[in-house]
Structures are given as structure tokens and as C-alpha cells.
Design a protein around this motif. Structure first.
Motif, PDB file in Angstrom:
ATOM      1  N   GLN A 148       0.824  -1.203   0.000  1.00 41.76           N
ATOM      2  CA  GLN A 148       0.000   0.000   0.000  1.00 41.76           C
ATOM      3  C   GLN A 148       0.862   1.258   0.000  1.00 41.76           C
ATOM      4  OE1 GLN A 148      -2.470   0.684   3.569  1.00 41.76           O
ATOM      5  NE2 GLN A 148      -4.211   0.908   2.183  1.00 41.76           N
ATOM      6  N   GLY A 151       1.869   1.950  -3.428  1.00 41.59           N
ATOM      7  CA  GLY A 151       0.785   2.103  -4.390  1.00 41.59           C
ATOM      8  C   GLY A 151       0.592   0.919  -5.309  1.00 41.59           C
ATOM      9  N   ARG A 153      -0.447  -2.908  -6.824  1.00 38.90           N
ATOM     10  CA  ARG A 153      -1.523  -3.903  -6.805  1.00 38.90           C
ATOM     11  C   ARG A 153      -0.933  -5.198  -6.281  1.00 38.90           C
ATOM     12  NH1 ARG A 153      -6.517  -4.715  -7.843  1.00 38.90           N
ATOM     13  NH2 ARG A 153      -6.883  -2.666  -8.747  1.00 38.90           N
ATOM     14  N   GLN A 191      -9.112  -2.749  -0.267  1.00 40.97           N
ATOM     15  CA  GLN A 191      -8.508  -1.491   0.161  1.00 40.97           C
ATOM     16  C   GLN A 191      -7.495  -1.052  -0.895  1.00 40.97           C
ATOM     17  OE1 GLN A 191      -9.327   0.344   2.972  1.00 40.97           O
ATOM     18  NE2 GLN A 191     -10.979  -1.172   3.143  1.00 40.97           N
ATOM     19  N   ASP A 192      -7.652   0.157  -1.407  1.00 44.05           N
ATOM     20  CA  ASP A 192      -6.766   0.657  -2.454  1.00 44.05           C
ATOM     21  C   ASP A 192      -6.637  -0.396  -3.562  1.00 44.05           C
ATOM     22  OD1 ASP A 192      -6.434   3.067  -1.106  1.00 44.05           O
ATOM     23  OD2 ASP A 192      -4.756   2.318   0.058  1.00 44.05           O
ATOM     24  N   ARG A 193      -5.435  -0.909  -3.789  1.00 40.04           N
ATOM     25  CA  ARG A 193      -5.226  -1.869  -4.869  1.00 40.04           C
ATOM     26  C   ARG A 193      -4.886  -3.256  -4.310  1.00 40.04           C
ATOM     27  NH1 ARG A 193      -0.997   0.217  -8.951  1.00 40.04           N
ATOM     28  NH2 ARG A 193      -2.189  -1.069 -10.405  1.00 40.04           N
TER      29      ARG A 193
END
Length: 428
Positions: A148, A151, A153, A191-193
Motif C-alpha cells: 500500500q 501504491g 496492486r 482497500q486501495d489496490r
């Protein structure tokens, strides 16, 4: 901000195992437009310059711009023990893997290894990964926290083992495996990627009760993937048969507990029986080829050509640390060598597709990562196709893009990774 990245570009309009090398789209002077982490335009450099005159331009010259690599099967906790000498799978697990994984109850240690692991991935051009963690929830938190922060995946999950074939200090229970996995799933999935993956290590280290519990969890959360190991070595298969005497075959030790289906990721899958192949194809499961691991531990030769011709979904992976490299370039080279040993060599287009779009599709993420397409996430790499003198002198003789790229596949390493973008942001 609109960014325009220029260079040679390579992407795919189809699977080259089906359509041949013509499935690739190559532009000797192309570009990619990125806005807010998404690819918004593609084409020739001149066209894109005219279409986006206000864009910030990054010109990578003769470097090859492609999607970042996608590693579909890894064990990030094994980072410190990669390239440890060993005999067979079970010996290697007992000598190196299990003692190492016991250390991941310590969150500080887990954070340190996770950070180092993701930095190694990015240095080698891997922008997405699916990894096993350990039985410790701390290992999962460390993994997703590190991804995370960058950034990226990332997919992963708590490895579950409750049978006494696993060592003391590295076992959970059927109930705690379910409870911990559900807690971590609810914390991290989406959550996010990030994506949570339900993770029984393999049937020899889980009791039927644990496999039943994890099958139930998958049924409750069908949007999650499930990962495990299948038919890696012949002595492993005999071990499975001794532990599950009523099972029709190795795959049945998952199928009877609800752990077979689309979204199932089955690592290795070298020594498959006909029934297993038929059922994997029928449900649309994914087989993950781990060539450096298969040769390093002496497991066997994956039948890429036969399985792809039959319509199986196949991804490519490093399987670190059983695999001997963090590099998907080295992994492609090993896949080529295994194909040669089987008499079915893979074309560079097939190899590169496996390491990008093919692996993305195996993770059911082919609409998000693994290719240069408008609307897809801007995880990109720039490959230097002359990164060493040996590679450069061969590339100088190339007559087409494949002859330019293949030396880097066979001899390249992290020096070939000129730049990495994650979500459109440069990483070095």
C-alpha cells in the motif's frame, strides 16, 4: 496532470498461443498517455504529441515501454532464504522454509522483509504480485502495508496449516485459520489496490476440517481468489495419497472441500492426471507455472504447450524463494528452457505475454493490469534492450522486435529495467 511517455511500445490484442506473434502490437516510436494513474491514450509518438500538446513528456528513447510484470505465485517470507541449497521439496521446506517462516510472528521482522521484498520486485520490473504470507496475521499486515505504501496492486493471504506434518510453532487450527483469514479479509480486501486471497498451503499440511473451513470461507466470499499448490513433485503426490486415501487424485483433496473453482490458483500443476486436467478446465481455474522453482528443486517439466492448447488458463511466476530469482526476465528464460526440454519452445511473444497479460488474466485482473490498453492501470516499465555488452552486441544484429527483445529475456536482469511506473508514478 497529463503525462506522455514515449519509446518503443509493445502490447497484446490477443493471446499469442492462439493467434501467434501477430497478437502483439508493436510501435517502433510510440507512446502512452497517463492521467490520474490510468492509461488514457495510445498510439504513435507524433500523433500523441499533437493530440496532447500540454502533456509532460518523458522520452525513453529506444527503450521498450510495456506493462509491468505480474508475478502470479510467490512466498515473500522466503526472501531471506532464496537460493538455499536443497535436495527435494519436503527437505527444503523443513530445512529452510519452515524455520524462516516462524520468525514472522515478529511484526518488526515481517515489516523489514516485506519492505525489502517489494523493493526487489520494483527493481526487477514487477509491479503486481500474488504472494503467500505465513500463518501469522502480522505477516499479512506487513505485506499489505508495504504494498500500500508503494501504491502497488498486491494479492495475498495468511497461509493456513493445522496438520502435524507442519512443525510445532507453525500450525494454526481449523477455527483459527477461518477466523484469522476472515478478519484479515475484512480488513484488507478491496482497500486501495489490495486483494485478499484465501490460502491453504497445500493439502498435506491441512486437515480435512481446515480445508472444509476454508472452503466455507471461499463460498462466503466468492469475489476473493484462493491459492494453493498442486502436483509439484511425484513423491509429494504419493504423500497426498497416503494422507487422503479416499481421494480420487490430488485435485480431489481440494475439490471435495469446496476449494476448486474459477478464481482458484493452483501452483505448479506439473504431474496432472486426465481427470484433474478436465476438471480444472471445466471450472476455469488457473494453473501457475513456476519454472525456476521447478528446475531448482527438481520437480519436473510443466506442459505449457499441451495445457495452453487444451484451453487452460495459465500464469507465470517466480515462486520465490523456491524459485531462484526475483526477476520475471529470468523466469521467462527458464520457461523457454523447459519448453525446449519438452520439445515445444516458446516464442518471445508467448513468453512476454505470460509474464504480463497472461499472469494478469490468471489472477482475473486482465481488465486492470498486464497490458497497454486505454482504461487500464498505468503500471509500466521501460526495458533497456542493450543493458549489458553481451546483450547489446546481439541486439545490434536484430532484424525485428523479437530478435531485439529475446536477448534481454534470456540474459537480462535488473540492469535492463530502465524505469518503473506504478499507477503512473515513476519509482526510480
Amino acid at each position: 496532470m497529463t503525462d506522455l511517455i514515449l519509446g518503443q511500445t509493445l502490447s497484446f490484442s490477443a493471446n499469442p498461443f492462439d493467434a501467434g506473434p501477430e497478437a502483439a502490437r508493436y510501435d517502433s516510436h510510440g507512446g502512452v498517455v497517463v492521467e490520474n494513474g490510468i492509461i488514457t491514450d495510445l498510439g504513435s509518438a507524433d500523433t500523441l504529441r499533437a493530440r496532447h500538446p500540454q502533456a509532460a513528456v518523458t522520452d525513453m528513447g529506444g527503450h521498450l515501454i510495456t506493462a509491468g510484470f505480474v508475478d502470479a505465485h510467490a512466498h515473500y517470507p522466503q526472501t531471506p532464504i532464496i537460493a538455499s541449497w536443497g535436495k527435494r521439496l519436503i527437505d527444503w521446506l523443513n530445512s529452510y522454509t519452515f524455520p524462516q517462516e516462524m520468525r514472522f510472528a515478529d511484526r518488526v521482522y515481517a515489516d523489514a522483509v516485506a519492505g525489502e521484498y517489494f523493493d526487489l520486485l520494483l527493481a526487477n520490473g514487477t509491479t503486481s504480485v500474488c504472494s503467500y504470507c505465513t500463518i501469522h496475521p502480522e505477516s499479512v499486515d506487513a505485506y499489505f502495508t508495504a504494498a500500500q505504501a508503494r501504491g502497488m496492486r498486491a494479492l495475498g493471504g495468511k497461509t493456513c496449516m493445522d496438520r502435524d506434518t507442519a512443525p510445532d510453532g507453525l500450525r494454526d487450527t481449523a477455527q483459527s485459520a477461518y477466523d484469522d483469514s476472515k478478519m484479515l479479509l475484512e480488513k484488507w480486501h478491496g482497500q486501495d489496490r489490495l486483494s485478499y486471497v484465501i490460502t491453504p498451503r497445500f493439502s498435506p499440511t491441512s486437515t480435512p476440517d481446515q480445508l472444509t473451513a476454508l472452503g466455507a470461507l471461499w463460498a462466503e466470499h466468492p469475489d476473493c481468489l484462493m491459492q494453493t499448490h498442486l502436483s509439484e513433485q511425484l513423491d509429494e503426490i504419493e504423500w497426498v495419497k497416503s494422507l487422503y486415501p479416499d481421494a480420487r487424485d490430488y485435485l480431489d483433496t481440494y475439490e471435495q472441500f469446496g476449494l476448486l473453482g474459477k478464481g482458484g490458483l493452483y501452483g505448479h500443476a506439473i504431474h496432472l492426471e486426465d481427470r484433474e486436467k478436465a476438471r480444472l478446465l471445466e471450472v476455469g481455474a488457473s494453473l501457475i507455472h513456476c519454472p525456476t522453482s521447478n528446475t531448482f528443486i527438481g520437480s519436473g517439466l510443466f506442459d505449457m504447450a499441451g495445457l495452453m492448447a487444451a484451453g487452460q488458463r495459465v500464469g507465470l511466476a517466480t515462486d520465490t524463494g523456491g524459485g531462484s530469482s526475483f526477476s520475471m526476465l529470468r523466469t521467462m528464460a527458464a520457461a523457454y528452457e523447459i519448453g525446449q526440454l519438452r520439445g515445444t519452445p516458446l516464442h518471445p511473444a508467448q513468453l512476454y505475454w505470460l509474464a504480463t497479460a497472461g499472469s494478469a488474466q490468471s489472477l482475473l485482473l486482465g481488465d486492470k493490469i498486464g497490458n497497454l490498453e486505454i482504461g487500464m492501470e498505468a503500471d509500466l516499465i521501460a526495458l533497456n534492450l542493450t543493458s549489458t555488452p553481451g546483450i547489446a552486441q546481439r541486439a545490434a544484429q536484430a532484424n525485428d522486435v523479437w530478435e531485439s527483445l529475446f536477448p534481454t529475456i534470456m540474459m537480462g536482469d535488473d540492469r535492463a529495467i530502465a524505469q518503473v511506473w506504478v499507477g503512473g508514478k515513476p519509482q526510480n
